[in-house]
Scaffold this motif. Structure first.
Motif, PDB file in Angstrom:
ATOM      1  N   GLN A   1       3.521 -26.223  73.533  1.00 55.92           N
ATOM      2  CA  GLN A   1       3.216 -24.905  74.070  1.00 55.92           C
ATOM      3  C   GLN A   1       1.876 -24.877  74.812  1.00 55.92           C
ATOM      4  O   GLN A   1       1.810 -24.323  75.922  1.00 55.92           O
ATOM      5  CB  GLN A   1       3.231 -23.867  72.959  1.00 55.92           C
TER       6      GLN A   1
ATOM      7  N   TYR B   1       2.423 -26.578  78.082  1.00 53.72           N
ATOM      8  CA  TYR B   1       3.263 -25.724  78.928  1.00 53.72           C
ATOM      9  C   TYR B   1       2.414 -24.659  79.616  1.00 53.72           C
ATOM     10  O   TYR B   1       2.525 -24.431  80.833  1.00 53.72           O
ATOM     11  CB  TYR B   1       4.348 -25.095  78.053  1.00 53.72           C
ATOM     12  N   ARG B   2       1.535 -24.000  78.845  1.00 52.86           N
ATOM     13  CA  ARG B   2       0.664 -22.969  79.428  1.00 52.86           C
ATOM     14  C   ARG B   2      -0.271 -23.567  80.470  1.00 52.86           C
ATOM     15  O   ARG B   2      -0.520 -22.961  81.529  1.00 52.86           O
ATOM     16  CB  ARG B   2      -0.149 -22.309  78.315  1.00 52.86           C
ATOM     17  N   GLU B   3      -0.774 -24.770  80.193  1.00 50.16           N
ATOM     18  CA  GLU B   3      -1.683 -25.417  81.141  1.00 50.16           C
ATOM     19  C   GLU B   3      -0.971 -25.733  82.452  1.00 50.16           C
ATOM     20  O   GLU B   3      -1.531 -25.550  83.543  1.00 50.16           O
ATOM     21  CB  GLU B   3      -2.232 -26.705  80.521  1.00 50.16           C
TER      22      GLU B   3
ATOM     23  N   ASN C   1      -0.534 -22.512  84.394  1.00 48.87           N
ATOM     24  CA  ASN C   1      -1.809 -22.068  84.957  1.00 48.87           C
ATOM     25  C   ASN C   1      -2.217 -22.924  86.144  1.00 48.87           C
ATOM     26  O   ASN C   1      -2.813 -22.428  87.108  1.00 48.87           O
ATOM     27  CB  ASN C   1      -2.904 -22.124  83.889  1.00 48.87           C
TER      28      ASN C   1
END
Length: 270
Positions: A203, A206-208, A211
């Protein structure tokens, strides 16, 4: 060095064609340093492709050929290391399977045993299976479909509210999934999977990615579980294999290919 004539003759004994190439035609199925192995198709049908990577030519030899079984064991030597691959025919198609380097195998039969998880080997020992029954797709110890083994667990009790329907089961190599009619899972890690990240990312990763690249949202992500305890019941379907039906819950186990250096980055996803 690679003896191309010998390679052609040995593959012909199991009824297969093989082509030797200077470079892989596509993303390889299995690789050992400077060599890649793949199954491809042309207008004459399927064939094995043995290709060099990076211009190097490794030492390749066939250790064992079993014409009646349509399997052979391939050895690749390079830089002081040995890698072994089981090449053969399973139901409808040819396949390549990387054998874990830790397994001291020299025959097709030994390679098949090395590709079985420890739990499968224990189960077939308890069932007292004879040698000829150990590699059947259906026996007293397990069912098998491709690279997946299904061990009966009649004592398993599940929460019916957590049973999933029509769930995909796949290795993290972008291949076609096997579909489970009923699935129950425990533990594991939630990961996000897409064609660019077939093994899944955590997770935070995934966020990185999102972004860092706004376009990444359109990559077709899917939330899955990596290395979970997975149990199946009912029909198991795959376009390349005959559908099997599991009566009662069965534990799902992947073969040991991901323990080999050739496929060490392949994960168990469902």
């Amino acid at each position: 060095m690679m003896d191309t004539t010998d390679l052609l003759n040995k593959f012909a004994r199991i009824g297969a064609r093989v082509k030797v190439a200077d470079r892989p035609s596509r993303r390889f199925v299995a690789a050992a340093g400077a060599l890649s192995l793949d199954v491809q198709a042309d207008r004459h049908g399927e064939f094995f492709e043995v290709a060099s990577r990076g211009g190097e030519v490794p030492d390749v030899a066939v250790l064992d050929v079993q014409p009646s079984d349509r399997h052979l064991l391939l050895l690749v030597r390079e830089r002081g290391e040995k890698h072994k691959f089981l090449c053969g025919h399973d139901e409808r198609h040819w396949f390549v399977a990387a054998v874990p380097e830790s397994a001291p195998v020299g025959t097709v039969r030994q390679a098949k045993e090395a590709l079985k998880p420890a739990e499968v080997q224990v189960a077939q020992g308890r069932s007292g299976l004879r040698a000829e029954a150990r590699n059947r797709r259906k026996n007293a110890a397990y069912r098998r479909q491709g690279e997946w083994f299904f061990l009966p667990v009649p004592e398993l009790r599940v929460d019916q509210g957590l049973v999933l329907h029509h769930e995909a089961l796949r290795r993290g190599n972008g291949g076609k999934p096997h579909w489970l009619e009923f699935c129950y899972r425990t533990g594991g890690e939630t990961v996000y999977v897409c064609s660019r990240h077939p093994n899944g990312v955590s997770q935070p990763e995934y966020r990185e990615i999102l972004n860092r690249s706004p376009k990444a949202k359109g990559w077709g992500w899917q939330a899955m579980r990596r290395d979970a305890g997975v149990y199946a019941r009912g029909a198991v379907r795959h376009p390349d294999h005959k559908t099997i039906v599991l009566h009662g819950w069965h534990r799902v186990l992947m073969n040991t290919e991901n323990q080999s250096r050739a496929l060490r980055n392949v994960a168990f996803l469902d």
